[in-house]
Write a protein that holds these residues in place. Structure first.
Motif, PDB file in Angstrom:
ATOM      1  N   CYS A   1      13.599  11.765  -2.637  1.00  0.00           N
ATOM      2  CA  CYS A   1      13.805  12.163  -4.041  1.00  0.00           C
ATOM      3  C   CYS A   1      13.209  13.534  -4.301  1.00  0.00           C
ATOM      4  CB  CYS A   1      13.169  11.140  -4.979  1.00  0.00           C
ATOM      5  SG  CYS A   1      13.870   9.504  -4.808  1.00  0.00           S
TER       6      CYS A   1
ATOM      7  N   CYS B   1       9.310  10.243  -0.580  1.00  0.00           N
ATOM      8  CA  CYS B   1      10.693   9.836  -0.358  1.00  0.00           C
ATOM      9  C   CYS B   1      11.570  11.088  -0.509  1.00  0.00           C
ATOM     10  CB  CYS B   1      11.095   8.767  -1.363  1.00  0.00           C
ATOM     11  SG  CYS B   1      10.550   9.127  -3.042  1.00  0.00           S
TER      12      CYS B   1
ATOM     13  N   HIS C   1      11.673   2.893  -4.501  1.00  0.00           N
ATOM     14  CA  HIS C   1      10.693   3.462  -3.578  1.00  0.00           C
ATOM     15  C   HIS C   1       9.275   2.986  -3.829  1.00  0.00           C
ATOM     16  CE1 HIS C   1      13.900   6.760  -2.886  1.00  0.00           C
ATOM     17  NE2 HIS C   1      14.086   5.706  -2.123  1.00  0.00           N
TER      18      HIS C   1
ATOM     19  N   CYS D   1      14.156   6.404  -7.869  1.00  0.00           N
ATOM     20  CA  CYS D   1      12.831   6.373  -7.254  1.00  0.00           C
ATOM     21  C   CYS D   1      12.025   5.179  -7.764  1.00  0.00           C
ATOM     22  CB  CYS D   1      12.116   7.692  -7.549  1.00  0.00           C
ATOM     23  SG  CYS D   1      10.767   8.037  -6.426  1.00  0.00           S
TER      24      CYS D   1
HETATM   25 ZN   LIG Z   1      11.868   8.282  -4.493  1.00  0.00          ZN
END
Ligand SMILES: [Zn+2]
Length: 256
Positions: free
Chosen positions: A224, A222, A149, A145
């Protein structure tokens, strides 16, 4: 100390403890000490002996990895888990620092006491190990992440994970703490929060963020978040809604 098992208040909330078989929990219960932890308290220093396991009942603890001058959050621990995983894995030194992110309470057991109980009752270790893959998933997903991201997605992920663990829509976190946890500049957090607020997803308060529209927040994170959430869902024992064990004694304040 008077432990009146008949006149107790609330059941154990910690998922790991609540999923233990009743007789296993009874074996641990006399050794569990309820504690309150305050903001920024250090439950575990990095590269030090692990002296306790803290089963989190309420509040949020951050696992931090760092160098001499810098650190970043690799995972957050709430009532789904516990601090002190190295002991269950057979080592007594932690590579990470564990710091209180939001004040709360825990049931704490001394490392030597836990070792004695685990020697007699291997099922407790098995139950405690059930949590470890989820923690590893959170650690590894934090790396991806951070590397790949956008800050807006990462902030949404953080708020959702915290929301799941606190079970309150009001998260007592400052911009500084969010920035430090994610290893970004404070201004980046402020801008991302302003955007979320302008879109009606969160409401900023003094020293806190309130989640107003959770589905909208889920649309902004995201993947994640979902990967970590699914990993934690797998720590649940199938068709076990917990045994609702009774902690059996009152709270002692301010021990950690
Ligand atoms: Zn992420």
């Amino acid at each position: 100390m008077a432990n009146d098992l008949q006149t107790t208040s609330s059941p154990v909330r910690n998922r790991v403890l609540s999923q233990l078989a009743p007789d296993d929990f009874e074996a641990l219960k006399p050794l569990l000490r309820p504690i309150e932890f305050r903001g920024r308290a250090v439950l575990q220093e990095a590269n030090r002996r692990v002296e306790y396991v803290h089963f989190i009942e309420d509040g949020l603890v951050s696992h931090l990895s760092g160098s001499r001058t810098d650190f970043v959050e690799t995972a957050m621990v709430g009532y789904f888990g516990y601090v002190g995983v190295p002991l269950v894995l057979g080592t007594d030194v932690s590579s990470q620092r564990s710091v209180v992110c939001m004040p709360g309470t825990a049931l704490r057991i001394d490392a030597d006491d836990l070792a004695r109980v685990l020697a007699d009752r291997p099922r407790i270790r098995e139950e405690m190990l059930r949590y470890v893959p989820a923690l590893i998933a959170q650690n590894t997903q934090s790396v991806l992440c951070a590397a790949r991201h956008e800050i807006n997605q990462r902030l949404a992920r953080w708020l959702l994970l915290a929301n799941d663990r606190i079970q309150s829509d009001v998260l007592y976190v400052t911009h500084e703490l969010l920035a430090a946890s994610m290893g970004v500049r404070r201004a980046s957090i402020t801008n991302a929060l302003l955007q979320l607020e302008a879109d009606g997803v969160v409401e900023k308060r003094r020293g806190a963020v309130r989640i107003v529209d959770r589905p909208a927040l889920e649309n902004r994170t995201c993947d994640c978040y979902h990967i970590v959430r699914d990993a934690y869902d797998r720590t649940r024992v199938p068709e076990c809604d917990g045994h609702h064990h009774d902690p059996g004694h009152g709270m002692i304040a301010g021990t950690a």
